[in-house]
Design an enzyme around this catalytic site. Structure first.
Site, short mmCIF file in Angstrom:
data_model
loop_
_atom_site.label_atom_id
_atom_site.label_comp_id
_atom_site.label_asym_id
_atom_site.label_seq_id
_atom_site.Cartn_x
_atom_site.Cartn_y
_atom_site.Cartn_z
N ASP A 1 -11.56 -9.83 4.80
CA ASP A 1 -12.90 -9.88 4.20
C ASP A 1 -13.38 -11.33 4.20
O ASP A 1 -14.56 -11.61 4.44
CB ASP A 1 -12.92 -9.31 2.77
CG ASP A 1 -13.43 -7.86 2.73
OD1 ASP A 1 -13.17 -7.12 3.70
OD2 ASP A 1 -14.08 -7.47 1.74
N LYS B 1 4.47 -15.31 1.16
CA LYS B 1 4.34 -15.75 -0.24
C LYS B 1 5.75 -15.74 -0.81
O LYS B 1 6.00 -15.27 -1.92
CB LYS B 1 3.39 -14.80 -1.00
CG LYS B 1 2.99 -15.29 -2.39
CD LYS B 1 2.19 -16.59 -2.39
CE LYS B 1 2.15 -17.15 -3.81
NZ LYS B 1 1.64 -18.53 -3.85
N ASP C 1 -5.68 -7.55 4.23
CA ASP C 1 -6.90 -6.91 3.73
C ASP C 1 -7.82 -7.98 3.14
O ASP C 1 -9.00 -8.08 3.46
CB ASP C 1 -6.56 -5.86 2.67
CG ASP C 1 -7.80 -5.31 2.03
OD1 ASP C 1 -8.71 -4.89 2.77
OD2 ASP C 1 -7.90 -5.31 0.78
N ASP D 1 -1.93 -18.22 0.12
CA ASP D 1 -2.99 -18.93 -0.59
C ASP D 1 -3.46 -20.14 0.23
O ASP D 1 -4.66 -20.37 0.41
CB ASP D 1 -2.54 -19.34 -2.02
CG ASP D 1 -1.11 -19.89 -2.08
OD1 ASP D 1 -0.42 -19.91 -1.03
OD2 ASP D 1 -0.67 -20.31 -3.17
N TYR E 1 0.80 -1.23 0.00
CA TYR E 1 0.00 0.00 0.00
C TYR E 1 0.83 1.28 0.00
O TYR E 1 0.29 2.37 0.16
CB TYR E 1 -0.91 0.02 1.24
CG TYR E 1 -2.19 -0.78 1.09
CD1 TYR E 1 -2.16 -2.08 0.62
CD2 TYR E 1 -3.42 -0.24 1.44
CE1 TYR E 1 -3.32 -2.82 0.50
CE2 TYR E 1 -4.59 -0.97 1.32
CZ TYR E 1 -4.53 -2.26 0.86
OH TYR E 1 -5.69 -2.99 0.74
C1 IPM Z 1 -10.14 -1.97 4.43
C2 IPM Z 1 -10.42 -1.38 3.07
C3 IPM Z 1 -9.33 -0.43 2.65
C4 IPM Z 1 -8.03 -1.20 2.63
C5 IPM Z 1 -9.54 0.20 1.27
C6 IPM Z 1 -10.88 0.85 1.19
C7 IPM Z 1 -8.44 1.13 0.89
O1 IPM Z 1 -10.63 -2.40 2.14
O2 IPM Z 1 -10.00 -1.21 5.39
O3 IPM Z 1 -10.07 -3.20 4.55
O4 IPM Z 1 -7.73 -1.91 1.68
O5 IPM Z 1 -7.30 -1.06 3.60
MN MN Z 2 -10.64 -4.36 2.97
#
Ligand code: IPM
Ligand code: MN
Ligand code: NAD
Length: 372
Positions: free
Chosen positions: A262, A201, A258, A234, A150
């Protein structure tokens, strides 16, 4: 009585729905202290009026606060150029601008290098995985939050020509890797199972991830009581589904964590459940004090597909608020929020549509306040 200054950045989309819900819960929970809220109307709407996501001195405005509670940023404008139109034709702000200039600016600007993301199942909720129970899912993700993939170093060249190319660098510093791994080891050490999984990785990324693995080995030597496993990211993603019970604390780079978190939200049953805290644990050690306040935000985004309907699940924002109270040093308020939240999820009568119910964001938050 102690008083805390809380900066609110509801942001965009459902951020503007879940933050007010969380604030109602916070107001009811704060008994041993007072919370003084100050709202900042920054985000994509603000951008459309001013050409900026936040004022130039935005970080200075946030600095005097004790914590920031952020909803979500972005209008979901994926894959559009810098022109700012959305795929549905309405005015928008490209995601790579909106997130860089607000969310990432705060994380990086205040050096909030830890992003803490618990993945657990609340009472009354079942993990969507067949054969796994709530007892199988107790993970704590430690996401590196200020460098890696990032870092934003790169460029676009020969634009619009057949030879066009783009470069996006990852930067992993020894200092950055070491401090996040050390924090993860400390978290693992403090938990009953004392296990740490690291996401690598290094089979394909010969420099950054090999450095990550080397530093992992070095730091691990200082924590003989912590059982460490190193997985390729992975395989780790698959393991989250097939053997979630084998995972305790998980540490990963900015992008890897990240994505994995999710997946963690999905494992919990909805992205509307996943909470997070952006912290700088060494802030207290700085000779000149901290760079800025910690920031608390749900993992989810602005959810343009459901925004404006009042049906977003506020659990992630409420849980996030509990993390905020805990980190402010108000464990009683944090515990009050979590036990009320668990009482409401546990009796199963109040659910937002993402969990199969019919209740609104406000109704859910009101039930939590009532339980308190
Ligand atoms: C999160 C989000 C952010 C990230 C995005 C919106 C930049 O997905 O906080 O998980 O990738 O950090
Ligand atoms: Mn995210
Ligand atoms: P998203 O998290 O907004 O939504 C993904 C899916 O999860 C959608 O179907 C959405 O309806 C659902 N969902 C998310 N939160 C929910 C909730 N609280 N209750 C019920 N359902 C919920 O991810 P996206 O669609 O990829 O991104 C939308 C926008 O948000 C983009 O602009 C993206 O960049 C931004 N984003 C911001 C943040 C942040 O500010 N922290 C985080 C992630 C994404």
């Amino acid at each position: 009585m102690k008083s805390y200054r809380i900066a609110l950045i509801p942001g965009d989309g459902i951020g503007r729905e879940v933050v007010p819900a969380a604030v109602n819960v916070l107001k009811a929970a704060a008994r041993e202290c007072t919370l003084d809220f100050c709202e900042f109307g920054w985000g994509c709407e603000y951008y459309l009026h001013t050409g900026r996501m936040m004022p130039d001195d935005g970080l200075d405005q946030l600095r005097p606060h004790d914590a920031i509670l952020l909803g979500a940023i972005g209008l979901g404008a994926i894959g559009i150029g810098s022109g700012g139109a959305r795929s549905d034709g309405r005015a928008g702000v490209p995601d790579h601008v909106s997130l860089r200039d607000l969310l990432l600016r705060i994380r990086f600007g205040f050096d909030l290098y830890v992003n803490l993301r618990p993945v657990e199942i609340l009472p009354g909720l079942e993990p969507p995985l067949g054969g796994k129970t709530a007892d199988d899912i107790h993970m704590l993700f430690i996401r590196e939050n200020t460098e890696g993939e990032y870092c934003g170093v790169g460029g676009r060249f020969k634009r619009g020509t057949p030879d066009e190319f783009a470069v996006q660098q990852s930067i992993f510093t020894r200092k950055g890797v070491e401090r996040i791994l050390r924090y993860a080891f400390e978290q693992a050490r403090a938990r009953p199972r004392k296990r740490l999984a690291s996401a690598t990785k290094s089979n394909a990324m010969q420099y950054t991830m090999v450095l990550w693995d080397e530093v992992l080995r070095e730091v691990a030597a200082e924590y003989p009581d912590v059982r460490v496993s190193n997985y390729h990211v992975d395989a780790l993603a698959a393991r989250m589904i097939t053997q979630p019970e084998s995972l305790d604390v998980v540490v990963a780079s900015n992008l890897f964590a990240d994505i994995l978190t999710d997946l963690g939200g999905a494992l919990q049953g909805s992205l509307g459940l996943a909470a997070s805290a952006n912290l700088n644990p060494s802030a207290g050690l700085r000779p000149n004090g901290r760079l800025g306040p910690p920031m608390f935000e749900p993992v989810h985004g602005s959810a343009p597909d459901i925004a404006g309907r009042g049906i977003a699940n506020p659990i992630a924002a409420i849980w996030t608020s509990a993390l905020m109270m805990e980190h402010l040093g108000e464990p009683a308020a944090a515990a009050r929020i979590m036990s009320a939240l668990k009482a409401v999820t546990g009796d199963a009568r109040v659910r937002t549509p993402d969990l199969g119910g019919k209740n609104t964001t406000e109704e859910f938050a009101a039930a939590v306040v009532h339980a308190m």
